[in-house]
Design an enzyme around this catalytic site. Structure first.
Site, PDB file in Angstrom:
ATOM      1  CD  GLN A  34       7.091  16.677 -17.943  1.00 10.74           C
ATOM      2  OE1 GLN A  34       7.958  17.456 -17.429  1.00 10.74           O
ATOM      3  NE2 GLN A  34       6.767  16.853 -19.126  1.00 10.74           N
TER       4      GLN A  34
ATOM      5  CG  HIS B 150       7.968  15.752 -12.817  1.00 10.94           C
ATOM      6  ND1 HIS B 150       7.517  16.964 -12.206  1.00 10.94           N
ATOM      7  CD2 HIS B 150       8.826  16.248 -13.707  1.00 10.94           C
ATOM      8  CE1 HIS B 150       7.986  17.856 -12.836  1.00 10.94           C
ATOM      9  NE2 HIS B 150       8.837  17.318 -13.800  1.00 10.94           N
TER      10      HIS B 150
ATOM     11  NE  ARG C 166       5.489  20.469 -16.711  1.00  9.76           N
ATOM     12  CZ  ARG C 166       6.624  20.617 -15.842  1.00  9.76           C
ATOM     13  NH1 ARG C 166       7.830  20.234 -16.368  1.00  9.76           N
ATOM     14  NH2 ARG C 166       6.583  20.974 -14.689  1.00  9.76           N
TER      15      ARG C 166
ATOM     16  NE  ARG D 137      11.919  20.502 -10.108  1.00  9.42           N
ATOM     17  CZ  ARG D 137      12.158  20.271 -11.453  1.00  9.42           C
ATOM     18  NH1 ARG D 137      13.345  20.417 -11.814  1.00  9.42           N
ATOM     19  NH2 ARG D 137      11.141  19.880 -12.087  1.00  9.42           N
TER      20      ARG D 137
ATOM     21  CG  ASP E 117      13.147  11.455 -17.714  1.00  6.79           C
ATOM     22  OD1 ASP E 117      13.838  12.402 -18.136  1.00  6.79           O
ATOM     23  OD2 ASP E 117      12.799  11.119 -16.464  1.00  6.79           O
TER      24      ASP E 117
ATOM     25  CB  CYS F 291       9.672  15.171 -18.962  1.00  6.25           C
ATOM     26  SG  CYS F 291      11.294  14.185 -18.569  1.00  6.25           S
TER      27      CYS F 291
HETATM   28  N1   CP Z   1      10.510  18.743 -17.310  1.00  9.09           N
HETATM   29  C1   CP Z   1      11.075  19.351 -16.346  1.00  9.09           C
HETATM   30  O1   CP Z   1      10.717  19.325 -15.005  1.00  9.09           O
HETATM   31  O2   CP Z   1      11.985  20.143 -16.470  1.00  9.09           O
HETATM   32  P1   CP Z   1      12.871  21.093 -15.568  1.00  9.09           P
HETATM   33  O3   CP Z   1      13.638  20.096 -14.693  1.00  9.09           O
HETATM   34  O4   CP Z   1      13.456  21.962 -16.477  1.00  9.09           O
HETATM   35  O5   CP Z   1      11.751  22.067 -14.643  1.00  9.09           O
HETATM   36  N1  NVA Z   2      13.876  11.887 -14.216  1.00  6.03           N
HETATM   37  C1  NVA Z   2      14.584  13.500 -14.330  1.00  6.03           C
HETATM   38  C2  NVA Z   2      13.227  14.469 -14.823  1.00  6.03           C
HETATM   39  C3  NVA Z   2      13.935  15.893 -14.930  1.00  6.03           C
HETATM   40  C4  NVA Z   2      12.722  16.937 -15.221  1.00  6.03           C
HETATM   41  C5  NVA Z   2      15.162  13.611 -12.859  1.00  6.03           C
HETATM   42  O1  NVA Z   2      14.356  13.569 -12.186  1.00  6.03           O
HETATM   43  O2  NVA Z   2      16.052  14.388 -12.962  1.00  6.03           O
END
Ligand code: CP
Ligand code: NVA
Length: 326
Positions: free
Chosen positions: A133, A130, A291, A103, A223, A263
């Site tokens: 997701q 993502h 997930r 990440r 989101d 999400c």
């Molecule tokens: N939806 C998602 O990716 O959640 P986290 O940021 O908690 O991993």
């Molecule tokens: N769009 C959000 C998604 C988190 C799972 C972010 O990138 O923070």
């Protein structure tokens, strides 16, 4: 050949369908199935430059349920690009673990890791995508609505990482996608260009009016307005996005049986009201559960493809159904 999972545009339609089928089958099996020790002795590395609950824990649970183990690598200890280069990190880590989920901020970092690693690299969220997701989300649509083909999914909010991957997943799996965003938060031009090249003839449907944009929706998805890394913009975004809040009156404009997805994590009272998030039509908790099941399918697919069991002649790309013969 090592297969990575850094962006959905590289996935074939059959592969995408196969992964969803495998994820649904794994969910049905439960944790103690005949597949449960398939990854015994395998190790997943997790390098996270941003916080996470769902992605990190579902990956750790997924590899554990498949008989393997995981090692969490805090970004500040690794110092990617600071303590050592991305290339050196990727080449060294490949000697210790069998697969890496990352990440990060820049998508380029994910791609660079994939270029130098000799193990599969999985995108666990970047600023622009993502993919794990989005695939789990389409799995949820299949599970709850009984189909993906022709289902109209309207993403209300920012044309962000989650929205972009969702648009690509819909194109791969036959769902109809629409982005309903403020004008300045549409998909960026370079994404639109890549999308048209990958899916010739398929329009990226965009609306800037939430009231008409959600008409005909089977799924309303939102989101956060401010993603991780954009915190200094949050005040300005709160004002611009206010008309795009998903509340009961916006849900009422969708199809009568429309479901709500997010999400998570949610900023309650900003992009969605408590009433919608906690309401009957909200499926965000089973969505989060999926997930785990999708990531189990992904780990099996990537690691089985890369295993000594795969004859050299067919060691390139195989769909999940071919691995399991189902
Ligand atoms: N939806 C998602 O990716 O959640 P986290 O940021 O908690 O991993
Ligand atoms: N769009 C959000 C998604 C988190 C799972 C972010 O990138 O923070």
């Amino acid at each position: 050949m090592v297969r990575h999972f850094t962006k959905l545009m590289e996935l074939g339609r059959d592969e995408a369908h196969g992964l969803i089928s495998l994820a649904l089958a794994l969910k049905q099996d439960g944790p103690l199935s005949h597949r449960s020790m398939r990854l015994a002795g395998r190790t997943l590395g997790l390098l996270f430059e941003k916080p996470s609950l769902r992605t990190r824990v579902s990956f750790e649970a997924a590899i554990s349920q498949l008989g393997g183990s995981s090692i969490f690598l805090p970004a500040k200890d690794v110092g990617l690009g600071v303590r050592e280069t991305v290339a050196d990190f990727a080449r060294v880590l490949s000697q210790y673990v069998d697969i890496l989920a990352v990440r990060t901020f820049s998508q380029d970092t994910v791609e660079e890791l994939a270029r130098y690693a000799t193990i599969p690299v999985v995108n666990a969220l970047s600023d622009s995508s993502h993919p794990c997701q989005a695939m789990a989300d389409l799995m949820t649509v299949q599970e709850i609505l009984g189909r993906m083909e022709g289902v109209r999914i309207v993403f209300v909010g920012d044309g962000n990482n989650v929205a972009r991957s969702l648009a690509v997943a819909c194109a791969l799996l036959g769902a109809e996608f629409r982005l309903c965003s403020p004008e300045a938060y549409n998909f960026p031009e370079e994404f639109r260009t890549r999308f048209s090249k990958r899916f010739p003839g398929l329009e990226l449907d965009v609306s800037h009016d939430p009231k008409t944009g959600v008409q005909g929706a089977d799924v309303i998805y939102t989101d956060v307005w401010t993603s991780m890394g954009q915190e200094e913009e949050s005040e300005a975004r709160r004002k611009i996005f206010a008309p795009f809040r998903v509340d009961e009156s916006l849900m009422a404009r969708a199809n009568p049986n429309a479901i709500f997805l997010h999400c998570l994590p949610a900023h309650r009272g900003e992009e969605v009201t408590d009433g919608v998030l906690d309401g009957q039509r909200s499926k965000v908790i089973p969505q989060a559960a999926n997930r785990l099941h999708f990531q189990k399918a992904l780990l099996l697919w990537l690691l089985e493809n890369d295993s000594a069991e795969v004859p050299a002649s067919s060691a390139s790309i195989r769909g999940p159904e071919e691995i399991w013969g189902e």
